[in-house]
Design a protein around this motif. Structure first.
Motif, PDB file in Angstrom:
ATOM      1  N   ALA A  53       0.813  -1.210   0.000  1.00 38.07           N
ATOM      2  CA  ALA A  53       0.000   0.000   0.000  1.00 38.07           C
ATOM      3  C   ALA A  53       0.852   1.268   0.000  1.00 38.07           C
ATOM      4  O   ALA A  53       0.565   2.212  -0.745  1.00 38.07           O
ATOM      5  CB  ALA A  53      -0.950  -0.005   1.195  1.00 38.07           C
ATOM      6  N   TRP A  54       1.863   1.295   0.834  1.00 42.35           N
ATOM      7  CA  TRP A  54       2.634   2.520   0.958  1.00 42.35           C
ATOM      8  C   TRP A  54       3.641   2.721  -0.166  1.00 42.35           C
ATOM      9  O   TRP A  54       3.772   3.828  -0.692  1.00 42.35           O
ATOM     10  CB  TRP A  54       3.325   2.577   2.317  1.00 42.35           C
ATOM     11  N   PHE A  55       4.359   1.680  -0.523  1.00 44.68           N
ATOM     12  CA  PHE A  55       5.388   1.875  -1.549  1.00 44.68           C
ATOM     13  C   PHE A  55       4.839   1.766  -2.972  1.00 44.68           C
ATOM     14  O   PHE A  55       5.129   2.626  -3.807  1.00 44.68           O
ATOM     15  CB  PHE A  55       6.555   0.900  -1.338  1.00 44.68           C
ATOM     16  N   SER A 105      14.893  11.449  -3.972  1.00 48.04           N
ATOM     17  CA  SER A 105      15.240  11.885  -2.615  1.00 48.04           C
ATOM     18  C   SER A 105      14.121  11.508  -1.657  1.00 48.04           C
ATOM     19  O   SER A 105      13.052  11.072  -2.076  1.00 48.04           O
ATOM     20  CB  SER A 105      15.461  13.404  -2.569  1.00 48.04           C
ATOM     21  N   LEU A 106      14.367  11.731  -0.381  1.00 46.13           N
ATOM     22  CA  LEU A 106      13.344  11.498   0.632  1.00 46.13           C
ATOM     23  C   LEU A 106      12.221  12.529   0.546  1.00 46.13           C
ATOM     24  O   LEU A 106      11.166  12.353   1.147  1.00 46.13           O
ATOM     25  CB  LEU A 106      13.959  11.538   2.038  1.00 46.13           C
ATOM     26  N   ASP A 107      12.443  13.584  -0.211  1.00 39.82           N
ATOM     27  CA  ASP A 107      11.452  14.643  -0.364  1.00 39.82           C
ATOM     28  C   ASP A 107      10.437  14.361  -1.463  1.00 39.82           C
ATOM     29  O   ASP A 107       9.493  15.137  -1.655  1.00 39.82           O
ATOM     30  CB  ASP A 107      12.146  15.981  -0.640  1.00 39.82           C
ATOM     31  N   VAL A 108      10.593  13.261  -2.200  1.00 41.82           N
ATOM     32  CA  VAL A 108       9.612  12.874  -3.211  1.00 41.82           C
ATOM     33  C   VAL A 108       8.262  12.731  -2.513  1.00 41.82           C
ATOM     34  O   VAL A 108       8.175  12.159  -1.426  1.00 41.82           O
ATOM     35  CB  VAL A 108      10.028  11.542  -3.877  1.00 41.82           C
ATOM     36  N   THR A 109       7.216  13.287  -3.123  1.00 43.05           N
ATOM     37  CA  THR A 109       5.890  13.207  -2.502  1.00 43.05           C
ATOM     38  C   THR A 109       4.918  12.472  -3.420  1.00 43.05           C
ATOM     39  O   THR A 109       5.093  12.426  -4.635  1.00 43.05           O
ATOM     40  CB  THR A 109       5.307  14.594  -2.172  1.00 43.05           C
ATOM     41  N   ARG A 159      -6.066   7.424   1.417  1.00 37.32           N
ATOM     42  CA  ARG A 159      -6.837   7.220   2.657  1.00 37.32           C
ATOM     43  C   ARG A 159      -6.771   8.447   3.560  1.00 37.32           C
ATOM     44  O   ARG A 159      -7.714   8.734   4.287  1.00 37.32           O
ATOM     45  CB  ARG A 159      -6.321   5.991   3.409  1.00 37.32           C
ATOM     46  N   TRP A 160      -5.638   9.132   3.561  1.00 35.82           N
ATOM     47  CA  TRP A 160      -5.481  10.331   4.379  1.00 35.82           C
ATOM     48  C   TRP A 160      -5.945  11.580   3.640  1.00 35.82           C
ATOM     49  O   TRP A 160      -6.146  12.628   4.256  1.00 35.82           O
ATOM     50  CB  TRP A 160      -4.035  10.513   4.804  1.00 35.82           C
ATOM     51  N   GLY A 161      -6.022  11.511   2.311  1.00 42.20           N
ATOM     52  CA  GLY A 161      -6.390  12.669   1.519  1.00 42.20           C
ATOM     53  C   GLY A 161      -5.313  13.740   1.523  1.00 42.20           C
ATOM     54  O   GLY A 161      -5.607  14.919   1.335  1.00 42.20           O
ATOM     55  N   GLU A 162      -4.064  13.331   1.709  1.00 46.56           N
ATOM     56  CA  GLU A 162      -2.942  14.268   1.805  1.00 46.56           C
ATOM     57  C   GLU A 162      -1.749  13.762   1.004  1.00 46.56           C
ATOM     58  O   GLU A 162      -1.611  12.560   0.766  1.00 46.56           O
ATOM     59  CB  GLU A 162      -2.485  14.400   3.272  1.00 46.56           C
ATOM     60  N   ASP A 163      -0.863  14.682   0.635  1.00 45.37           N
ATOM     61  CA  ASP A 163       0.405  14.293   0.045  1.00 45.37           C
ATOM     62  C   ASP A 163       1.380  13.949   1.166  1.00 45.37           C
ATOM     63  O   ASP A 163       1.367  14.589   2.228  1.00 45.37           O
ATOM     64  CB  ASP A 163       0.990  15.427  -0.792  1.00 45.37           C
ATOM     65  N   VAL A 164       2.202  12.923   0.923  1.00 46.37           N
ATOM     66  CA  VAL A 164       3.190  12.483   1.906  1.00 46.37           C
ATOM     67  C   VAL A 164       4.531  12.335   1.222  1.00 46.37           C
ATOM     68  O   VAL A 164       4.612  12.054   0.028  1.00 46.37           O
ATOM     69  CB  VAL A 164       2.781  11.146   2.569  1.00 46.37           C
ATOM     70  N   SER A 165       5.597  12.512   1.997  1.00 45.11           N
ATOM     71  CA  SER A 165       6.946  12.353   1.461  1.00 45.11           C
ATOM     72  C   SER A 165       7.416  10.915   1.637  1.00 45.11           C
ATOM     73  O   SER A 165       6.912  10.174   2.495  1.00 45.11           O
ATOM     74  CB  SER A 165       7.921  13.297   2.172  1.00 45.11           C
ATOM     75  N   LEU A 166       8.407  10.535   0.847  1.00 44.65           N
ATOM     76  CA  LEU A 166       9.031   9.223   1.015  1.00 44.65           C
ATOM     77  C   LEU A 166       9.599   9.106   2.433  1.00 44.65           C
ATOM     78  O   LEU A 166       9.536   8.040   3.041  1.00 44.65           O
ATOM     79  CB  LEU A 166      10.124   9.008  -0.029  1.00 44.65           C
TER      80      LEU A 166
END
Length: 168
Positions: A66-68, A121-125, A130-137
């Motif tokens: 789900a996450w990756f 980078s870890l900053d890739v979003t 499910r959260w309805g938000e953008d998240v970073s790696l």
């Protein structure tokens, strides 16, 4: 097979440290299941909970997927064990085997490692539906570390209940 758990570096960059901590927790889950039969891996904790070590492995395969794959890599793929998108179905491992669960989990871990390494980078979003938000790696990796750490605590108790083995 003996599970080798990598030691996280004492002094390293952020990405290397996150990667190593995540791999440590992945290996810890495998270590908690080492040497057990399918029947022992399916043994449930205590009523009314149906939690088992095999259920945890299946759940973590779903979490990795789900996450990756679904979030970071934006793949339009279903969950492994639920056509309705119910993450709880992975815990139902009464008909599962070590081979089936670990094959699925290892495949998802391999995908996750590839996706993380290929990210700029870890900053890739990416958008987490499910959260309805953008998240970073970075957040995804931290979330997975948290998820594994919490469930590895469950695995400690489950393993002790099966054969008395205790440890990290």
């Amino acid at each position: 097979m003996t599970v080798e758990r990598p030691s996280p570096p004492l002094a390293a960059g952020e990405r290397e440290t996150l990667r190593a901590c995540l791999d440590f927790h992945r290996a810890t889950l495998a270590w908690k299941c080492e040497g057990l039969t399918d029947e022992e891996l399916r043994r449930q904790s205590m009523p009314p909970s149906t939690l088992s070590l095999l259920g945890l492995v299946r759940h973590m395969a779903e979490v990795e997927r789900a996450w990756f794959r679904r979030t970071v890599n934006r793949e339009d793929i279903p969950l492994l064990w639920s056509e309705e998108g119910d993450y709880q179905e992975a815990y139902e491992a009464s008909g599962s085997t070590r081979a089936e669960a670990f094959e699925a989990w290892q495949a998802e871990v391999d995908h996750a490692r590839r996706i993380e390494r290929e990210a700029a980078s870890l900053d890739v979003t990416a958008h987490q539906a499910r959260w309805g938000e953008d998240v970073s790696l970075r957040l995804v990796m931290l979330h997975l570390i948290h998820e594994y750490a919490r469930h590895n605590g469950h695995a400690d108790l489950l393993r002790e209940g099966i054969d008395g083995t205790v440890g990290a």
